[in-house]
Design an enzyme around this catalytic site. Structure first.
Site, PDB file in Angstrom:
ATOM      1  N   CYS A 110       0.803  -1.229   0.000  1.00  0.00           N
ATOM      2  CA  CYS A 110       0.000   0.000   0.000  1.00  0.00           C
ATOM      3  C   CYS A 110       0.832   1.275   0.000  1.00  0.00           C
ATOM      4  O   CYS A 110       0.287   2.364  -0.171  1.00  0.00           O
ATOM      5  CB  CYS A 110      -0.955  -0.003   1.201  1.00  0.00           C
ATOM      6  SG  CYS A 110      -2.241  -1.271   1.092  1.00  0.00           S
ATOM      7  N   HIS A 243      -2.705   6.849   4.306  1.00  0.00           N
ATOM      8  CA  HIS A 243      -3.156   5.680   3.550  1.00  0.00           C
ATOM      9  C   HIS A 243      -4.529   5.261   4.048  1.00  0.00           C
ATOM     10  O   HIS A 243      -4.792   5.228   5.250  1.00  0.00           O
ATOM     11  CB  HIS A 243      -2.157   4.531   3.710  1.00  0.00           C
ATOM     12  CG  HIS A 243      -2.723   3.203   3.323  1.00  0.00           C
ATOM     13  ND1 HIS A 243      -3.334   3.001   2.097  1.00  0.00           N
ATOM     14  CD2 HIS A 243      -2.801   2.023   3.991  1.00  0.00           C
ATOM     15  CE1 HIS A 243      -3.760   1.741   2.042  1.00  0.00           C
ATOM     16  NE2 HIS A 243      -3.455   1.129   3.164  1.00  0.00           N
ATOM     17  N   ASN A 273     -10.774   0.033   1.411  1.00  0.00           N
ATOM     18  CA  ASN A 273      -9.324   0.117   1.275  1.00  0.00           C
ATOM     19  C   ASN A 273      -8.953  -0.145  -0.186  1.00  0.00           C
ATOM     20  O   ASN A 273      -9.008  -1.275  -0.651  1.00  0.00           O
ATOM     21  CB  ASN A 273      -8.663  -0.912   2.195  1.00  0.00           C
ATOM     22  CG  ASN A 273      -7.143  -0.830   2.172  1.00  0.00           C
ATOM     23  OD1 ASN A 273      -6.552  -0.238   1.274  1.00  0.00           O
ATOM     24  ND2 ASN A 273      -6.507  -1.427   3.157  1.00  0.00           N
TER      25      ASN A 273
END
Length: 314
Positions: A110, A243, A273
């Protein structure tokens, strides 16, 4: 370095929390309390990591302030590839029909967004490129097990395209003042806290708490360090873009930095996500709010415990 244009794409199909009530008895209230997610987007039949990245790219091309033929570097970033040989970056090159330029793939989970920016920084610094394209795309739902009560409800699909230059090309460019990344793969439960191995048929997150604790720590730490490195303090910060892993993480990082929650921008509530594309989509969604001179920090943390931060001046 400058961001000349940033564009995003999310699939049309919305998956509400009630969907998981029928699958694994997780209630809407339970999911919201622990993640902040109310719904997420899911790629439809025929969509994949390549197609979503190209859709984000198409949007950016509509108002790019220079011809696409000036792009001389493509960096693709994903941990959910459609093809590990003809990569996302190659697919974007094929769509653009630009020959004989560097095409690079990045995967640091990520945090890949900022590592891709660093790759561009290196090409710019050595004079090997002047106009770069970063494409971030995640097809998380292709790899996730919806019946998994620990993480099956977390994932959404989406993509972003970032067009960059080594010199300013317009007065609306976003200036990247600094970018810094690191790895903490040698601490805690990094090797096994979250992983994606083909033999295991999808994402596994056996140690989510360890991910949570380290994400909170490293994103706050990275934010402080990137500001100090550039001669700024937390009081100078206009917005924070963490994030998009969990709304509780976002709130925790803001609290650790003594920032008002409204300064921490988020889209996980309605997108889930979306991996390395998430923070870039947040920039695209909120760019209309940014004013000249605003300071924005993007801070990331990924599986394998890679992390980093980037300071942007509007």
């Amino acid at each position: 370095m400058y961001i000349n244009k940033i564009s995003g794409y999310v699939p049309h199909d919305r998956i509400p929390n009630d969907y998981f009530k029928n699958l694994n008895d997780l209630s809407d209230e339970w999911i919201i309390e622990r993640t902040g997610i109310k719904e997420r987007r899911k790629a439809s039949v025929g969509e994949n990591t390549h197609t979503m990245g190209i859709e984000a790219l198409k949007v950016g091309l509509e108002s790019l302030p220079y011809p696409k033929e000036e792009i001389d570097l493509i960096v693709g970033a994903t941990y959910t590839p459609y093809d590990t040989i003809f990569t996302l970056a190659h697919a974007c090159q094929h769509f653009l029909d630009i020959s004989d330029i560097p095409v690079v793939s990045v995967n640091t989970a990520c945090s890949s967004f900022l590592n891709a920016v660093e790759v561009v920084e290196g090409y710019f610094a050595t004079g090997k490129a002047k106009r770069a394209l970063i494409v971030l795309s995640e097809h998380n739902t292709a790899y996730s097990d919806e019946h998994d009560k620990k993480s099956g409800h977390l994932w959404g699909d989406g993509a972003a395209a970032i067009f960059m230059s080594n010199e300013r090309v317009s007065n609306v460019d976003l200036a990247i003042k600094s970018v810094s990344t690191g790895g903490a793969g040698n601490i805690g439960k990094a090797p096994e806290s979250v992983y994606l191995r083909p033999a295991n048929e999808g994402f596994k997150m056996p140690f989510g708490k360890d991910v949570f604790l380290n994400a909170c720590q490293y994103m706050a730490k990275s934010t402080k360090e990137i500001l100090e490195k550039s001669g700024y303090s937390l009081e100078d910060l206009t917005y924070l873009i963490p994030h998009q892993a969990n709304l509780r993480i976002t709130k925790n990082v803001a609290k650790n930095l003594n920032l008002p929650e409204e300064k921490a921008l988020s889209n996980i509530q309605y997108l889930g996500n979306t991996g390395c594309a998430g923070a870039a989509i947040v920039i695209e969604e909120n760019q209309h709010k940014f004013k000249k001179g605003d300071l924005v920090v993007v801070t990331v943390f990924g599986g394998g415990y890679s992390y980093g931060a980037m300071l942007i001046e509007c």
